[in-house]
Design a protein around this motif. Structure first.
Motif, PDB file in Angstrom:
ATOM      1  N   TYR A 116      51.287  40.860  32.350  1.00  0.00           N
ATOM      2  CA  TYR A 116      49.981  40.774  31.688  1.00  0.00           C
ATOM      3  C   TYR A 116      49.874  39.393  31.062  1.00  0.00           C
ATOM      4  O   TYR A 116      50.862  38.857  30.550  1.00  0.00           O
ATOM      5  CB  TYR A 116      49.852  41.836  30.602  1.00  0.00           C
ATOM      6  N   ARG A 119      40.180  37.297  27.864  1.00  0.00           N
ATOM      7  CA  ARG A 119      40.440  38.616  28.451  1.00  0.00           C
ATOM      8  C   ARG A 119      41.906  38.741  28.836  1.00  0.00           C
ATOM      9  O   ARG A 119      42.617  37.756  29.019  1.00  0.00           O
ATOM     10  CB  ARG A 119      39.534  38.835  29.663  1.00  0.00           C
ATOM     11  N   ASN A 155      34.906  34.842  39.308  1.00  0.00           N
ATOM     12  CA  ASN A 155      35.871  35.932  39.146  1.00  0.00           C
ATOM     13  C   ASN A 155      37.179  35.653  39.887  1.00  0.00           C
ATOM     14  O   ASN A 155      37.735  36.515  40.553  1.00  0.00           O
ATOM     15  CB  ASN A 155      35.264  37.248  39.640  1.00  0.00           C
ATOM     16  N   ASP A 165      43.525  35.075  29.767  1.00  0.00           N
ATOM     17  CA  ASP A 165      42.734  34.137  30.557  1.00  0.00           C
ATOM     18  C   ASP A 165      41.348  34.013  29.921  1.00  0.00           C
ATOM     19  O   ASP A 165      40.843  34.967  29.335  1.00  0.00           O
ATOM     20  CB  ASP A 165      42.601  34.629  32.000  1.00  0.00           C
ATOM     21  N   TRP A 184      41.110  33.722  39.319  1.00  0.00           N
ATOM     22  CA  TRP A 184      42.016  33.166  38.321  1.00  0.00           C
ATOM     23  C   TRP A 184      43.395  32.940  38.948  1.00  0.00           C
ATOM     24  O   TRP A 184      43.688  33.443  40.028  1.00  0.00           O
ATOM     25  CB  TRP A 184      42.094  34.073  37.092  1.00  0.00           C
ATOM     26  N   LEU A 189      44.530  40.125  31.680  1.00  0.00           N
ATOM     27  CA  LEU A 189      44.600  40.454  33.105  1.00  0.00           C
ATOM     28  C   LEU A 189      46.052  40.731  33.496  1.00  0.00           C
ATOM     29  O   LEU A 189      46.983  40.330  32.804  1.00  0.00           O
ATOM     30  CB  LEU A 189      44.067  39.284  33.932  1.00  0.00           C
ATOM     31  N   GLN A 190      46.226  41.377  34.653  1.00  0.00           N
ATOM     32  CA  GLN A 190      47.569  41.625  35.172  1.00  0.00           C
ATOM     33  C   GLN A 190      47.686  40.998  36.554  1.00  0.00           C
ATOM     34  O   GLN A 190      46.816  41.182  37.411  1.00  0.00           O
ATOM     35  CB  GLN A 190      47.873  43.122  35.267  1.00  0.00           C
ATOM     36  N   LEU A 244      39.680  38.673  40.401  1.00  0.00           N
ATOM     37  CA  LEU A 244      39.707  39.541  39.227  1.00  0.00           C
ATOM     38  C   LEU A 244      39.503  40.991  39.687  1.00  0.00           C
ATOM     39  O   LEU A 244      38.466  41.316  40.250  1.00  0.00           O
ATOM     40  CB  LEU A 244      38.620  39.134  38.240  1.00  0.00           C
ATOM     41  N   LYS A 257      40.782  43.889  37.592  1.00  0.00           N
ATOM     42  CA  LYS A 257      40.585  44.735  36.413  1.00  0.00           C
ATOM     43  C   LYS A 257      40.797  43.920  35.160  1.00  0.00           C
ATOM     44  O   LYS A 257      41.767  43.164  35.057  1.00  0.00           O
ATOM     45  CB  LYS A 257      41.552  45.916  36.458  1.00  0.00           C
ATOM     46  N   GLU A 258      39.945  44.107  34.208  1.00  0.00           N
ATOM     47  CA  GLU A 258      40.043  43.459  32.909  1.00  0.00           C
ATOM     48  C   GLU A 258      40.581  44.522  31.936  1.00  0.00           C
ATOM     49  O   GLU A 258      39.943  45.530  31.703  1.00  0.00           O
ATOM     50  CB  GLU A 258      38.645  42.993  32.483  1.00  0.00           C
TER      51      GLU A 258
END
Length: 170
Positions: free
Chosen positions: A16, A6, A25, A19, A27, A8-9, A38, A40-41
């Protein structure tokens, strides 16, 4: 079955990045090492797809930041020009130019700048100038006769050590 990846930011550095999908959830950012939840994906897919998406998103983010900085610079430059223009408008009355040396120099003798149309008047002015300046060259200021004065060669030499570098050239 292939591994799900995915995009992620990061909250802190706004980059960005890719991951792996996990059950937890949480990271960690690979750039600033910030541990975060986490939120937003942005994209989910295979490895090459996610890498291409990360490059595209980071490029767009960089271009937005560049444009923002450029706009800020241009607005600051325009404000500076407006301030300078307003100062120039306030300073429009010309300041009287005075000579700095005028405070230290005596009043100049009026120079004679007339043409030869009236020579008698020029001659009268010249005569007035000569009458104002005393020309007593024969009278000496010192009342001591010359025979009692010592000549400069006979003055005693000073035995001081010279400190000036210019004495070598004199």
């Amino acid at each position: 079955m292939s591994q799900q990846i995915r995009v992620l930011q990061c909250i802190q550095c706004k980059m960005y990045q890719v991951d792996f999908v996990k059950k937890v959830n949480k990271w960690q950012c690979k750039i600033c090492r910030q541990k975060q939840d986490l939120l937003k994906e942005f994209f989910k897919g295979s490895g090459p797809e996610c890498r291409a998406k990360v490059q595209q998103l980071n490029l767009e983010r960089g271009m937005r930041e560049e444009k923002l900085k450029e706009d800020l610079f241009l607005t600051a430059q325009q404000q500076q020009e407006q301030k300078e223009n307003s100062l120039e408008k306030q300073d429009t009355p010309p300041k009287k130019q005075t000579n700095k040396w005028a405070n230290y120099v005596d009043e100049p003798i009026e120079s004679i700048k007339k043409t030869a149309a009236d020579p008698s008047e020029i001659q009268n002015q010249n005569q007035e100038l000569f009458e104002e300046v005393p020309m007593n060259f024969n009278k000496s200021r010192n009342k001591v006769p010359r025979s009692n004065k010592r000549p400069a060669e006979n003055l005693p030499a000073v035995n001081k050590k010279s400190c000036s570098k210019w004495n070598d050239f004199l």
